[in-house]
Each structure stands twice: as C-alpha cells, then as structure tokens.
Scaffold this motif. Sequence first.
Motif, PDB file in Angstrom:
ATOM      1  N   UNK A   1      11.840  -7.442  -2.735  1.00 54.41           N
ATOM      2  CA  UNK A   1      10.881  -8.480  -3.115  1.00 54.41           C
ATOM      3  C   UNK A   1      10.050  -8.088  -4.331  1.00 54.41           C
ATOM      4  N   UNK A   2      10.253  -6.880  -4.879  1.00 52.34           N
ATOM      5  CA  UNK A   2       9.550  -6.500  -6.095  1.00 52.34           C
ATOM      6  C   UNK A   2       8.210  -5.844  -5.865  1.00 52.34           C
ATOM      7  N   UNK A   3       8.001  -5.188  -4.746  1.00 58.24           N
ATOM      8  CA  UNK A   3       6.739  -4.519  -4.462  1.00 58.24           C
ATOM      9  C   UNK A   3       6.400  -3.514  -5.550  1.00 58.24           C
ATOM     10  N   UNK A   4       7.414  -2.883  -6.150  1.00 53.86           N
ATOM     11  CA  UNK A   4       7.149  -1.857  -7.148  1.00 53.86           C
ATOM     12  C   UNK A   4       6.423  -2.390  -8.368  1.00 53.86           C
ATOM     13  N   UNK A   5       6.513  -3.680  -8.650  1.00 49.92           N
ATOM     14  CA  UNK A   5       5.858  -4.224  -9.838  1.00 49.92           C
ATOM     15  C   UNK A   5       4.350  -4.082  -9.785  1.00 49.92           C
ATOM     16  N   UNK A   6       3.772  -3.892  -8.620  1.00 50.14           N
ATOM     17  CA  UNK A   6       2.324  -3.730  -8.496  1.00 50.14           C
ATOM     18  C   UNK A   6       1.854  -2.295  -8.581  1.00 50.14           C
ATOM     19  N   UNK A   7       2.765  -1.333  -8.685  1.00 52.20           N
ATOM     20  CA  UNK A   7       2.358   0.064  -8.689  1.00 52.20           C
ATOM     21  C   UNK A   7       1.543   0.440  -9.922  1.00 52.20           C
ATOM     22  N   UNK A   8       1.946  -0.023 -11.090  1.00 51.17           N
ATOM     23  CA  UNK A   8       1.190   0.259 -12.300  1.00 51.17           C
ATOM     24  C   UNK A   8      -0.188  -0.387 -12.215  1.00 51.17           C
ATOM     25  N   UNK A   9      -0.241  -1.627 -11.732  1.00 49.21           N
ATOM     26  CA  UNK A   9      -1.530  -2.303 -11.569  1.00 49.21           C
ATOM     27  C   UNK A   9      -2.433  -1.538 -10.611  1.00 49.21           C
TER      28      UNK A   9
ATOM     29  N   UNK B   1       0.798  -1.202   0.000  1.00 47.96           N
ATOM     30  CA  UNK B   1       0.000   0.000   0.000  1.00 47.96           C
ATOM     31  C   UNK B   1       0.838   1.262   0.000  1.00 47.96           C
ATOM     32  N   UNK B   2       2.059   1.185   0.440  1.00 49.55           N
ATOM     33  CA  UNK B   2       2.899   2.374   0.496  1.00 49.55           C
ATOM     34  C   UNK B   2       3.551   2.664  -0.845  1.00 49.55           C
ATOM     35  N   UNK B   3       3.624   1.664  -1.701  1.00 47.76           N
ATOM     36  CA  UNK B   3       4.287   1.835  -2.975  1.00 47.76           C
ATOM     37  C   UNK B   3       5.796   1.867  -2.844  1.00 47.76           C
TER      38      UNK B   3
ATOM     39  N   UNK C   1      -2.113   7.724  -0.303  1.00 58.02           N
ATOM     40  CA  UNK C   1      -0.991   8.244  -1.102  1.00 58.02           C
ATOM     41  C   UNK C   1      -0.051   7.104  -1.432  1.00 58.02           C
ATOM     42  N   UNK C   2       0.458   7.146  -2.657  1.00 58.96           N
ATOM     43  CA  UNK C   2       1.447   6.162  -3.089  1.00 58.96           C
ATOM     44  C   UNK C   2       2.722   6.881  -3.490  1.00 58.96           C
ATOM     45  N   UNK C   3       3.850   6.304  -3.128  1.00 58.55           N
ATOM     46  CA  UNK C   3       5.137   6.789  -3.628  1.00 58.55           C
ATOM     47  C   UNK C   3       5.513   5.864  -4.767  1.00 58.55           C
ATOM     48  N   UNK C   4       5.465   6.386  -5.968  1.00 58.19           N
ATOM     49  CA  UNK C   4       5.700   5.607  -7.182  1.00 58.19           C
ATOM     50  C   UNK C   4       7.177   5.682  -7.547  1.00 58.19           C
TER      51      UNK C   4
END
Length: 94
Positions: free
Chosen positions: A26-34, A19-21, A71-74
């Motif tokens: 572990x690759x959390x950033x891969x879900x930001x676009x989704x 949720x924080x972006x 809020x997300x940090x992309x």
Amino acid sequence: MSDAASAPCAGSGPDAGSGSGAASESGVTSGQLDALRRWEDMGAVWRVLTRTASAATVSLCRCDGGEEVERLRITDPAALAHLGGRAGSDETEV
C-alpha cells in the motif's frame, strides 16, 4: 519551546502510517522520509542503529538527545538517501 517542538519529548511518535516503517504494497514506505523530517522539525534527534544498502534501523530520540521514543525500519530509497552516511540527525549532511 513550542508545543510542537516538545511533542517528541513527551513520547509521541512520528505518526508515520503504521509507525513501524515496514514496507507494504500500500506504499507505507512513502511516509518514512516525511516522518524523519517531521521528527527533525520538532527539534528531536534520530540515530542510525544499523544500516545496509537496502535498509536502516533508526532510533527516534527525545529532543534532548536522550531516551529512545520509537524505532523505525527504513526501506524507502528517498529516506535512505536522506540518512546518507550520517550516524544521526545532529551531523551535517555531506
């Protein structure tokens, strides 16, 4: 309006991993676009609050364009490319 479209208006987040972006090994950033696309698909809007070449802070707002829900940090390059130069999801991509 369908139940799915009203979800952001009810205060639910994009359900994107942490949720924080925040980036992680572990690759959390891969879900930001989704997460951004799901938010748009539900009829809600996002707005860019700050932007640099490597990151952006995005406000996820209710579908009426009002109250901020999260809020997300992309930091994911694909998500940053999706934001492009737009100030918000209600602007046309260039």
